[in-house]
Design an enzyme around this catalytic site. Structure first.
Site, mmCIF file in Angstrom:
data_model
loop_
_atom_site.group_PDB
_atom_site.id
_atom_site.type_symbol
_atom_site.label_atom_id
_atom_site.label_comp_id
_atom_site.label_asym_id
_atom_site.label_seq_id
_atom_site.Cartn_x
_atom_site.Cartn_y
_atom_site.Cartn_z
ATOM 1 N N ALA A 65 0.937 -1.106 -0.068
ATOM 2 C CA ALA A 65 -0.204 -0.038 -0.321
ATOM 3 C C ALA A 65 0.944 1.598 0.077
ATOM 4 O O ALA A 65 1.856 1.402 0.475
ATOM 5 C CB ALA A 65 -1.322 0.009 1.121
ATOM 6 N N GLY A 110 0.517 -5.086 0.567
ATOM 7 C CA GLY A 110 -0.747 -5.721 -0.227
ATOM 8 C C GLY A 110 -0.202 -5.664 -1.666
ATOM 9 O O GLY A 110 -1.171 -6.383 -1.990
ATOM 10 N N GLU A 133 4.194 -5.225 7.476
ATOM 11 C CA GLU A 133 3.243 -4.094 8.096
ATOM 12 C C GLU A 133 4.266 -3.953 9.296
ATOM 13 O O GLU A 133 4.025 -2.819 10.390
ATOM 14 C CB GLU A 133 2.401 -4.110 7.999
ATOM 15 C CG GLU A 133 2.032 -4.325 6.542
ATOM 16 C CD GLU A 133 1.682 -5.688 5.767
ATOM 17 O OE1 GLU A 133 1.907 -6.296 5.970
ATOM 18 O OE2 GLU A 133 0.949 -5.911 4.583
HETATM 19 N N1 COA Z 1 4.032 2.995 -0.196
HETATM 20 C C1 COA Z 1 5.522 4.330 -1.565
HETATM 21 N N2 COA Z 1 6.006 4.522 -1.855
HETATM 22 C C2 COA Z 1 6.357 3.739 -1.621
HETATM 23 C C3 COA Z 1 6.769 2.317 -1.455
HETATM 24 C C4 COA Z 1 5.320 2.029 -0.833
HETATM 25 N N3 COA Z 1 4.983 1.002 -0.121
HETATM 26 N N4 COA Z 1 7.706 1.108 -1.381
HETATM 27 C C5 COA Z 1 9.101 2.229 -2.143
HETATM 28 N N5 COA Z 1 7.980 3.209 -2.168
HETATM 29 C C6 COA Z 1 8.894 4.737 -3.146
HETATM 30 C C7 COA Z 1 10.042 4.917 -2.227
HETATM 31 O O1 COA Z 1 9.177 5.545 -1.180
HETATM 32 C C8 COA Z 1 10.834 6.002 -3.374
HETATM 33 O O2 COA Z 1 10.107 6.706 -3.380
HETATM 34 P P1 COA Z 1 11.555 8.301 -4.554
HETATM 35 O O3 COA Z 1 11.583 8.016 -5.080
HETATM 36 O O4 COA Z 1 10.840 8.640 -4.242
HETATM 37 O O5 COA Z 1 12.039 7.892 -2.397
HETATM 38 C C9 COA Z 1 10.942 4.494 -4.233
HETATM 39 O O6 COA Z 1 9.005 4.080 -4.079
HETATM 40 C C10 COA Z 1 12.085 3.586 -4.610
HETATM 41 O O7 COA Z 1 11.984 2.964 -3.474
HETATM 42 P P2 COA Z 1 13.191 2.976 -2.880
HETATM 43 O O8 COA Z 1 13.706 2.559 -0.951
HETATM 44 O O9 COA Z 1 14.262 3.825 -2.865
HETATM 45 O O10 COA Z 1 14.086 1.541 -3.257
HETATM 46 P P3 COA Z 1 14.733 0.106 -2.495
HETATM 47 O O11 COA Z 1 15.844 -0.139 -3.214
HETATM 48 O O12 COA Z 1 16.031 1.136 -1.374
HETATM 49 O O13 COA Z 1 14.281 -0.902 -1.578
HETATM 50 C C11 COA Z 1 12.087 -1.997 -0.558
HETATM 51 C C12 COA Z 1 12.816 -1.399 -2.345
HETATM 52 C C13 COA Z 1 10.979 -2.660 -1.782
HETATM 53 C C14 COA Z 1 12.854 -2.878 0.243
HETATM 54 C C15 COA Z 1 11.858 -1.036 -0.530
HETATM 55 O O14 COA Z 1 10.822 1.105 -1.060
HETATM 56 C C16 COA Z 1 10.428 -0.391 0.673
HETATM 57 O O15 COA Z 1 11.001 -1.235 2.112
HETATM 58 N N6 COA Z 1 9.555 -0.296 0.507
HETATM 59 C C17 COA Z 1 8.510 -0.432 1.629
HETATM 60 C C18 COA Z 1 7.604 -1.827 1.503
HETATM 61 C C19 COA Z 1 6.589 -1.681 2.599
HETATM 62 O O16 COA Z 1 6.969 -1.688 3.923
HETATM 63 N N7 COA Z 1 5.295 -2.431 2.616
HETATM 64 C C20 COA Z 1 3.868 -2.366 2.876
HETATM 65 C C21 COA Z 1 3.230 -1.200 2.907
HETATM 66 S S1 COA Z 1 1.779 -1.515 4.265
#
Ligand code: COA
Length: 258
Positions: A65, A110, A133
């Site tokens: 999400a 999600g 989460e």
């Molecule tokens: N919601 C909103 N934005 C998200 C997102 C999410 N769930 N997951 C990734 N993004 C965005 C990041 O904020 C970043 O945006 P920006 O470039 O404007 O800063 C972009 O996507 C790229 O992500 P980034 O974190 O820089 O990539 P990464 O390769 O370093 O890490 C992940 C990848 C998937 C490990 C990391 O993005 C992450 O942990 N995301 C959240 C996962 C999560 O907790 N999901 C459950 C949500 S309830």
């Protein structure tokens, strides 16, 4: 027509691609709303026989999400959001036309829940699954606490939910979370080949298989009764007559969906 999705229809297969690659295809309100529209289109367009849901880019299926929408939310808004997510994913699960998730990278939060609501999951070798989460002080809210237990059992599901750790595609396969793991370039062709096979079967029987299998995890229903009812309904169809006659006549069945 869609702003956050790409949607194409070819040979009866509707491919829905969540298209926010710069945000790793995170599910914001717009994506959820448009997914609903695409599912409605799928239900009403007779040219659509089945669907694929995938993510844009090489890196993510859906990274969860959209966390940027969470900041100002309290309990009421949180519940509304989870309701919307649960309803959308029930719509996928209960679709009468089969839907395959092509998991092409991160399927987190999600994203993992979205994949689990689809009828079949195929992962690319670089896919990663997780319910992180807990890292946000939250829990899965789009059906994940229930479907993860159904798919991989309570012990493994709780390990994923409590630790927030990701599992790779090979582990997801070993857990039974995905049906197949293939190289990234084989992901869509593998799903298309499987759907071509499914699309050649009797559509009402395909829908009845989904209905009966879903009843296995619906405590409000007796799955065996749902099966009996669906089985007898199939007997009343022209496609059953065609299928049986074709078998007995040693020819290929031509199903018409009636
Ligand atoms: N919601 C909103 N934005 C998200 C997102 C999410 N769930 N997951 C990734 N993004 C965005 C990041 O904020 C970043 O945006 P920006 O470039 O404007 O800063 C972009 O996507 C790229 O992500 P980034 O974190 O820089 O990539 P990464 O390769 O370093 O890490 C992940 C990848 C998937 C490990 C990391 O993005 C992450 O942990 N995301 C959240 C996962 C999560 O907790 N999901 C459950 C949500 S309830």
């Amino acid at each position: 027509m869609y702003k956050t999705l790409l949607a194409t229809l070819e040979n009866g297969i509707f491919t829905i691609t969540i298209n926010r690659p710069d945000k790793l295809n995170a599910l914001n309100k717009d994506v959820l709303a448009e997914l609903n529209l695409a599912l409605d289109e799928m239900g009403t367009n007779p040219a659509i026989q089945s669907a694929i849901i995938t993510g844009s880019g090489q890196k993510a299926f859906v990274a969860g999400a959209d966390i940027s929408e969470f900041n100002d939310y309290a309990a009421t808004e949180g519940k509304k959001l989870a309701n919307a997510g649960q309803d959308t994913f029930f719509k996928i699960e209960n679709s009468r036309k089969p839907i395959i998730a092509c998991v092409n990278g991160f399927a987190l939060g999600g994203g993992c829940e979205l994949a689990m609501s689809c009828h079949i999951r195929i992962a690319s070798a670089n896919a990663k699954f997780g319910q992180p989460e807990v890292n946000l002080g939250l829990i899965p809210g789009y059906g994940g606490t229930q479907r993860l237990v159904q798919h991989i059992g309570k012990g493994r599901a709780l390990e994923m939910m409590l630790s927030g750790n990701m599992v790779d595609a090979a582990t997801a396969y070993q857990y039974g979370l995905v049906n197949h793991v293939v190289e990234p370039e084989a992901l869509l062709p593998t799903a298309i080949a499987l759907l071509q096979t499914i699309n050649s079967k009797a559509p009402l029987a395909v829908a009845a298989c989904i209905e009966a299998a879903n009843a296995a995890h619906n405590p409000a229903l007796n799955g065996y009764e749902v099966e009996l009812d669906a089985f007898s309904r199939c007997f009343a169809t022209a496609d059953k007559q065609e299928g049986v006659e074709a078998f007995l006549g040693k020819r290929k069945a031509m199903f018409r969906g009636g």
